[in-house]
Design a protein around this motif. Structure first.
Motif, PDB file in Angstrom:
ATOM      1  N   ASP A  39      13.912  23.030  33.455  1.00  0.00           N
ATOM      2  CA  ASP A  39      15.163  22.386  33.821  1.00  0.00           C
ATOM      3  C   ASP A  39      15.923  22.271  32.424  1.00  0.00           C
ATOM      4  O   ASP A  39      15.600  21.612  31.428  1.00  0.00           O
ATOM      5  CB  ASP A  39      14.930  20.794  34.420  1.00  0.00           C
TER       6      ASP A  39
ATOM      7  N   ALA B 172       8.243  16.985  27.830  1.00  0.00           N
ATOM      8  CA  ALA B 172       7.216  17.050  28.769  1.00  0.00           C
ATOM      9  C   ALA B 172       6.085  16.305  28.607  1.00  0.00           C
ATOM     10  O   ALA B 172       5.932  15.314  27.690  1.00  0.00           O
ATOM     11  CB  ALA B 172       6.565  18.314  28.416  1.00  0.00           C
TER      12      ALA B 172
ATOM     13  N   CYS C 243       2.056  21.064  32.092  1.00  0.00           N
ATOM     14  CA  CYS C 243       3.286  20.729  31.400  1.00  0.00           C
ATOM     15  C   CYS C 243       3.021  21.102  30.075  1.00  0.00           C
ATOM     16  O   CYS C 243       4.133  21.754  29.417  1.00  0.00           O
ATOM     17  CB  CYS C 243       3.792  19.438  31.862  1.00  0.00           C
TER      18      CYS C 243
ATOM     19  N   GLY D 252       9.539  11.203  31.582  1.00  0.00           N
ATOM     20  CA  GLY D 252      10.922  11.114  32.288  1.00  0.00           C
ATOM     21  C   GLY D 252      11.206   9.864  33.070  1.00  0.00           C
ATOM     22  O   GLY D 252      10.230   9.344  33.553  1.00  0.00           O
TER      23      GLY D 252
ATOM     24  N   ARG E  14      12.716  16.257  37.096  1.00  0.00           N
ATOM     25  CA  ARG E  14      11.240  16.348  36.008  1.00  0.00           C
ATOM     26  C   ARG E  14      10.243  15.657  36.633  1.00  0.00           C
ATOM     27  O   ARG E  14       9.101  16.150  37.014  1.00  0.00           O
ATOM     28  CB  ARG E  14      11.512  16.357  34.675  1.00  0.00           C
TER      29      ARG E  14
ATOM     30  N   CYS F 260       7.216  16.925  39.068  1.00  0.00           N
ATOM     31  CA  CYS F 260       5.776  16.674  38.634  1.00  0.00           C
ATOM     32  C   CYS F 260       4.756  15.872  39.716  1.00  0.00           C
ATOM     33  O   CYS F 260       3.657  16.175  40.051  1.00  0.00           O
ATOM     34  CB  CYS F 260       5.622  16.033  37.306  1.00  0.00           C
TER      35      CYS F 260
ATOM     36  N   THR G   4       6.736  20.658  35.370  1.00  0.00           N
ATOM     37  CA  THR G   4       8.262  20.820  35.057  1.00  0.00           C
ATOM     38  C   THR G   4       8.354  20.061  33.828  1.00  0.00           C
ATOM     39  O   THR G   4       8.041  19.040  33.254  1.00  0.00           O
ATOM     40  CB  THR G   4       9.299  19.923  36.174  1.00  0.00           C
TER      41      THR G   4
ATOM     42  N   ILE H  88      11.694  20.011  30.505  1.00  0.00           N
ATOM     43  CA  ILE H  88      13.229  20.108  30.291  1.00  0.00           C
ATOM     44  C   ILE H  88      13.358  20.599  28.937  1.00  0.00           C
ATOM     45  O   ILE H  88      13.024  20.153  28.097  1.00  0.00           O
ATOM     46  CB  ILE H  88      14.010  18.768  30.439  1.00  0.00           C
TER      47      ILE H  88
END
Length: 380
Positions: free
Chosen positions: A146, A162, A169, A186, A192, A196, A202, A204
């Motif tokens: 992302d 992450a 990840c 996150g 994100r 997950c 995921t 970013i």
């Protein structure tokens, strides 16, 4: 995380369209209706490799004004630097299509889409869009990258965020090749975090400014995506053609914002990506006629992860975002690595380009005895 196999939606058929191996197809997902009652559609591309493999989603503009990632995805579509051999890509240049059309971070109902996932198909406009993304994109992907930028009037030095406690990840984050990885799961309601939780690893990328498409950020994004696809065995990259990666990589567990103590107009003494030491001057605040109000110093050793591009500040405004190494040894290792980066590397190109949004000057001490007070008769 459960060991139960995750049930994914198929990639080969979508909106009653068949997507065969080796094909690329542009699709429009209906995201609702606007105020006029006319349908709002989310454009995306599905690109299948010739062989089976992982499905990687690449998304951008979850915040509608963060379009650096939009430019990177468009470039990937128009000028692909590789041949997709295995698996599939789901490319979503703009997730928050309603915010994007208004040049706004938010949706028309004044909500933050990236705090609304997993959404609700019968909820608000924003909740419905979040639900659509979870079902139609996350629900078909094995992994997602992302792409984000800083908020408006700020810039971010490229960094990956992450949950490094998740091995998948961590694999994506380390493969991307950014200099800094921020270990975090996150915020609640973010794409994100919820992806997950749905067992779709995921990460970013945060890089650059809002409302811009910056060439060096595009290049670094494309390099990182190529690294990840090579790691997932989606593409074949010969060793002599594999793009260079960062000369060092630091995983940090935290970061801190440095704030203005007083209002004023800033002179910056550091730029994005600079390493900074505790008590080092970061910026000087002056009045509009140049009288110095304060020198803002760094409370920690670290690296400048982000900073304001707006020099006029009020008391308490965030000025610089500092990534905090775990140990002094880790910081000194980073400092030496940054000093050794060659001038023509992509890392230095990004540092130079991001610094064009601000004016950086050396810090000089002001001798108060040298200041001359204006007399009533002096003109201003």
């Amino acid at each position: 995380m459960s060991d139960t196999p995750r049930k994914k939606r198929p990639i080969g058929s979508w909106l009653r369209k068949k997507i065969k191996p080796g094909e690329k197809k542009r699709l429009l997902l209906k995201a609702g209706e606007g105020f006029t009652g006319v349908g709002v559609h989310l454009p995306l591309m599905v690109w299948r490799g010739l062989e089976d493999g992982p499905v990687l989603g690449i998304t951008a503009a979850v915040h509608g004004d963060e379009i650096n990632g939009t430019g990177a995805i468009r470039k990937l579509i128009q000028e692909p630097p590789f041949e997709l051999k295995r698996g599939a890509l789901i490319l979503v240049p703009v997730v928050n299509i309603t915010g994007f059309e208004r040049h706004s971070r938010y949706t028309p109902d004044r909500r933050d889409l990236n705090r609304t996932f997993p959404g609700n198909e019968k909820g608000s406009l924003t909740a419905r869009l979040a639900h659509l993304i979870m079902e139609e994109v996350v629900g078909r992907c094995d992994y997602i990258i992302d792409l984000h930028t800083a908020a408006v009037r700020r810039t971010n030095f490229p960094n990956v965020r992450a949950d490094m406690d998740d091995p998948d990840c961590a694999r994506l984050a380390e493969s991307f090749g950014a200099e800094v990885i921020v270990n975090s799961s996150g915020p609640a309601g973010s794409l994100r975090r919820e992806a997950c939780r749905a067992r779709c690893p995921t990460i970013i990328l945060e890089a650059g400014e809002a409302l811009k498409v910056e060439p060096s950020v595009q290049d670094m994004t494309q390099r990182g995506l190529t690294h990840i696809m090579a790691e997932l065995d989606m593409i074949d990259v010969a060793d002599d053609l594999r793009p260079d990666t960062a000369p060092h990589q630091m995983i940090v567990q935290g970061s801190s914002w440095v704030r203005a103590g007083s209002g004023g107009f800033l002179k910056f003494h550091v730029a994005p990506g600079d390493t900074v030491q505790k008590d080092q001057p970061l910026a000087t605040s002056t009045g509009l006629l140049g009288k110095e109000h304060e020198t803002i110093v760094c409370p920690h050793h670290g690296i400048v992860l982000g900073m304001t591009t707006m020099p006029a500040v009020s008391p308490g405004d965030p000025i610089l975002h500092i990534a905090l190494p775990d140990t002094r040894k880790q910081f000194h290792s980073l400092e030496k690595s940054v000093d050794r980066i060659e001038e023509d590397t992509l890392e230095n190109q990004v540092r130079d380009h991001l610094a064009t949004s601000i004016t950086v000057v050396e810090h000089t001490l002001v001798d108060e005895d040298d200041e001359v007070e204006l007399k009533e008769s002096d003109e201003i």
